[in-house]
Design an enzyme around this catalytic site. Structure first.
Site, PDB file in Angstrom:
ATOM      1  N   ASP A 106      18.777  37.147 -34.024  1.00 20.57           N
ATOM      2  CA  ASP A 106      20.197  38.313 -33.476  1.00 20.57           C
ATOM      3  C   ASP A 106      21.265  37.264 -32.912  1.00 20.57           C
ATOM      4  O   ASP A 106      22.210  37.527 -32.530  1.00 20.57           O
ATOM      5  CB  ASP A 106      19.707  39.168 -32.523  1.00 20.57           C
ATOM      6  CG  ASP A 106      18.922  38.623 -31.374  1.00 20.57           C
ATOM      7  OD1 ASP A 106      18.805  37.440 -31.021  1.00 20.57           O
ATOM      8  OD2 ASP A 106      18.720  39.750 -30.315  1.00 20.57           O
ATOM      9  N   SER A 107      20.893  35.697 -32.857  1.00 25.07           N
ATOM     10  CA  SER A 107      21.815  35.042 -32.514  1.00 25.07           C
ATOM     11  C   SER A 107      23.075  35.101 -33.372  1.00 25.07           C
ATOM     12  O   SER A 107      24.288  34.708 -33.264  1.00 25.07           O
ATOM     13  CB  SER A 107      21.340  33.445 -32.763  1.00 25.07           C
ATOM     14  OG  SER A 107      20.705  33.456 -34.056  1.00 25.07           O
ATOM     15  N   ASP A 130      14.765  39.258 -36.166  1.00 24.05           N
ATOM     16  CA  ASP A 130      14.738  39.888 -34.728  1.00 24.05           C
ATOM     17  C   ASP A 130      15.067  41.197 -34.476  1.00 24.05           C
ATOM     18  O   ASP A 130      15.747  41.873 -35.457  1.00 24.05           O
ATOM     19  CB  ASP A 130      15.866  39.017 -34.000  1.00 24.05           C
ATOM     20  CG  ASP A 130      15.523  37.867 -33.204  1.00 24.05           C
ATOM     21  OD1 ASP A 130      14.424  37.798 -32.945  1.00 24.05           O
ATOM     22  OD2 ASP A 130      16.283  37.031 -32.992  1.00 24.05           O
ATOM     23  N   LYS A 171      10.377  40.245 -34.795  1.00 21.62           N
ATOM     24  CA  LYS A 171      10.262  39.490 -33.254  1.00 21.62           C
ATOM     25  C   LYS A 171      10.972  40.072 -32.230  1.00 21.62           C
ATOM     26  O   LYS A 171      11.918  40.825 -32.595  1.00 21.62           O
ATOM     27  CB  LYS A 171      10.919  37.953 -33.394  1.00 21.62           C
ATOM     28  CG  LYS A 171      11.054  37.186 -32.036  1.00 21.62           C
ATOM     29  CD  LYS A 171      11.441  35.788 -32.292  1.00 21.62           C
ATOM     30  CE  LYS A 171      12.984  35.352 -32.401  1.00 21.62           C
ATOM     31  NZ  LYS A 171      13.453  35.538 -31.057  1.00 21.62           N
ATOM     32  N   GLU A 226      11.760  40.190 -28.002  1.00 24.66           N
ATOM     33  CA  GLU A 226      11.549  39.658 -26.606  1.00 24.66           C
ATOM     34  C   GLU A 226      10.981  40.204 -25.388  1.00 24.66           C
ATOM     35  O   GLU A 226      11.182  41.524 -25.374  1.00 24.66           O
ATOM     36  CB  GLU A 226      13.003  39.495 -26.097  1.00 24.66           C
ATOM     37  CG  GLU A 226      13.773  38.414 -27.195  1.00 24.66           C
ATOM     38  CD  GLU A 226      15.399  38.190 -26.791  1.00 24.66           C
ATOM     39  OE1 GLU A 226      15.680  38.271 -25.578  1.00 24.66           O
ATOM     40  OE2 GLU A 226      16.099  37.722 -27.667  1.00 24.66           O
ATOM     41  N   GLU A 245      11.471  29.735 -25.010  1.00 29.15           N
ATOM     42  CA  GLU A 245      12.682  29.464 -25.158  1.00 29.15           C
ATOM     43  C   GLU A 245      13.101  28.685 -23.718  1.00 29.15           C
ATOM     44  O   GLU A 245      13.003  29.482 -22.656  1.00 29.15           O
ATOM     45  CB  GLU A 245      13.743  30.366 -25.595  1.00 29.15           C
ATOM     46  CG  GLU A 245      14.960  29.992 -25.557  1.00 29.15           C
ATOM     47  CD  GLU A 245      16.006  30.738 -26.267  1.00 29.15           C
ATOM     48  OE1 GLU A 245      15.609  31.641 -27.235  1.00 29.15           O
ATOM     49  OE2 GLU A 245      17.187  30.579 -26.126  1.00 29.15           O
TER      50      GLU A 245
HETATM   51  O1  KIV Z   1      18.171  34.665 -32.412  1.00 31.50           O
HETATM   52  C1  KIV Z   1      17.647  33.649 -32.340  1.00 31.50           C
HETATM   53  O2  KIV Z   1      18.394  32.624 -33.217  1.00 31.50           O
HETATM   54  C2  KIV Z   1      16.747  33.397 -31.739  1.00 31.50           C
HETATM   55  C3  KIV Z   1      16.432  31.793 -31.754  1.00 31.50           C
HETATM   56  C4  KIV Z   1      17.153  30.815 -31.543  1.00 31.50           C
HETATM   57  C5  KIV Z   1      14.847  31.532 -31.037  1.00 31.50           C
HETATM   58  O3  KIV Z   1      15.937  34.027 -30.978  1.00 31.50           O
END
Ligand code: KIV
Length: 265
Positions: free
Chosen positions: A46-47, A85, A114, A116, A183
């Site tokens: 989600d970056s 994510d 994924k 958090e 992280e």
């Molecule tokens: O959203 C993302 O890109 C991430 C990674 C940088 C671990 O969660």
């Protein structure tokens, strides 16, 4: 090279001490380059809320955004495992988590989702895993909690924080998570967690002793406005995107990346 990466294979790699390589991708073209370069895990992170959408953080990313980008990227992940994510506030109840994770798997081509958080999400992880949705955990600096932290800050430097992160990682493993992202935590803490867990740890700003490494692909290519401390520009000195990604793969596999200058004490 074409054998599909599975969760079982990642466990074998951890046992054998072979480093696991991961990078983010949000579209089919980057996913193909990563796949052909030997990246084992393509993370549709989600970056994308920051590097694609220009947001200050990841909080505005929607389940529709993640489903779309995951579907595009997964089309070219012939070998690598697709981890996608779950965006902010899409797993607040187990029922919502299941519906949203199912969408990422069924419509987005995700092989693992994924989320958090540690102990507070152990029940959700167990619920998804019981329903055949593999889950990757994410502890340490959790970007979706940036407002609570008051900025992107290294986590786990106090005893209290370190214990909470360690307990979170243990709880995720006990709940059935297949791997966990660590992280921005001190390298020594990441080493302890990696030694204790039987599932692979994938570090970003967590030192060289994690079982694998992940970075945002835009940081690896020097495309981000600010280069974070834990990232390295692999394009400088290589001259092409595929070669930069291959160089990153080599550096992670050999233990040359991350160096101490990309890690935290
Ligand atoms: O959203 C993302 O890109 C991430 C990674 C940088 C671990 O969660």
């Amino acid at each position: 090279m074409t054998e599909k990466i599975t969760i079982a294979r990642l466990l074998e790699m951890k046992k054998a001490g072979e480093k696991i390589v991961s990078l983010t991708a949000y579209d089919a073209s980057f996913a193909r380059i990563l796949d052909e370069a030997g990246v084992e895990i393509t993370l549709v992170g989600d970056s994308l809320g920051m590097v694609l959408q220009g947001g200050e953080d990841t909080l505005a990313v929607s389940i529709e955004d993640m489903t779309y980008h995951s579907r595009m990227a997964s089309r070219n992940c012939r070998r690598s495992l697709v981890v996608t994510d779950m965006p902010y506030r899409t797993y607040e109840t187990v029922a919502a988590a299941y519906d949203n994770a199912r969408t990422l798997v069924d419509a987005g081509g995700a092989e693992v989702v994924k989320l958090e958080g540690g102990i507070e999400h152990a029940e959700t992880v167990a619920y998804l895993v019981d329903r055949d949705i593999p889950v990757c955990g994410h502890v340490g600096l959790q970007p979706q909690s940036v407002r609570e932290y008051g900025g992107y800050k290294v986590q786990g430097r106090t005893d209290d924080q370190a214990q909470r992160i360690m307990a979170g990682a243990r709880a995720l493993e006990a709940a059935g998570a297949c791997m966990v992202v660590l992280e921005c935590i001190p390298a020594a803490l990441a080493l302890r967690i990696s030694n204790e867990l039987t599932i692979p740890t994938i570090g970003i700003g967590a030192g060289v002793d994690c079982d694998g490494q992940v970075l945002v692909v835009y940081d690896v290519l020097g495309l981000s406005a600010r280069s974070p401390h834990m990232a390295k520009n692999f394009l400088a000195g290589t001259g092409s995107i595929p070669e930069a990604v291959r160089e990153y793969v080599r550096a992670v596999k050999s233990g040359a990346f991350p160096g101490r200058e990309h890690s935290f004490k």
